[in-house]
Design a protein around this motif. Sequence first.
Motif, PDB file in Angstrom:
ATOM      1  N   GLN A  39      27.248  52.386   3.806  1.00 31.59           N
ATOM      2  CA  GLN A  39      28.077  51.420   3.101  1.00 31.59           C
ATOM      3  C   GLN A  39      28.920  50.656   4.108  1.00 31.59           C
ATOM      4  OE1 GLN A  39      30.501  52.963  -0.109  1.00 31.59           O
ATOM      5  NE2 GLN A  39      30.574  50.947  -1.070  1.00 31.59           N
ATOM      6  N   LYS A  43      30.636  45.833   0.900  1.00 32.18           N
ATOM      7  CA  LYS A  43      29.265  45.831   0.366  1.00 32.18           C
ATOM      8  C   LYS A  43      28.999  47.098  -0.429  1.00 32.18           C
ATOM      9  CE  LYS A  43      27.244  42.913   3.971  1.00 32.18           C
ATOM     10  NZ  LYS A  43      26.132  42.782   4.967  1.00 32.18           N
ATOM     11  N   GLU A  44      27.963  47.053  -1.246  1.00 29.66           N
ATOM     12  CA  GLU A  44      27.569  48.217  -2.020  1.00 29.66           C
ATOM     13  C   GLU A  44      26.843  49.230  -1.131  1.00 29.66           C
ATOM     14  OE1 GLU A  44      26.948  46.067  -6.390  1.00 29.66           O
ATOM     15  OE2 GLU A  44      25.277  47.051  -5.371  1.00 29.66           O
ATOM     16  N   GLU A  46      23.983  51.438   0.224  1.00 32.42           N
ATOM     17  CA  GLU A  46      22.560  51.107   0.378  1.00 32.42           C
ATOM     18  C   GLU A  46      21.782  52.341   0.795  1.00 32.42           C
ATOM     19  OE1 GLU A  46      19.816  48.207   3.255  1.00 32.42           O
ATOM     20  OE2 GLU A  46      21.919  48.552   3.695  1.00 32.42           O
ATOM     21  N   GLU A  89      24.493  44.238  12.459  1.00 33.13           N
ATOM     22  CA  GLU A  89      24.544  44.213  10.993  1.00 33.13           C
ATOM     23  C   GLU A  89      24.350  45.571  10.340  1.00 33.13           C
ATOM     24  OE1 GLU A  89      22.647  42.224  12.891  1.00 33.13           O
ATOM     25  OE2 GLU A  89      20.610  42.029  12.092  1.00 33.13           O
TER      26      GLU A  89
END
Length: 125
Positions: A39, A43-44, A46, A89
Amino acid sequence: QVQLVESGGGLVQPGGSLNLSCAASQSTLEYFTVAWFRQAPGKEREGISCISRVRRFTKYAASAEGRFTEFSDNAENTFYLQMDNLKPEVTAVYYCAADRRAGKCTLNGALYDHWGQGIQVTVSS
């Protein structure tokens, strides 16, 4: 109740590698589906990868294919996430998870009952 403890996170330069570990208190880890999630801020959560019970099935998110590898050492009650060619990222808090569910594993975090505390992975120069 299964307790999970992650280790191996930290700061790495772009293009580098990290190997996350998740040690389980349960001596029959091979009978658990095990998975990795992450996470990032804002953001959610993943799903990254999972291995089914008795290690018959493995699944990866598209973003992890070719660069991340999940594997387990049942004798050590530990499973791992080897991450190569890391990019900024993927910076996030990484969590390991486990569940007794049978069948093919899933990257749906809502279906996992046991979670580690999370560990920070930062990819930056």
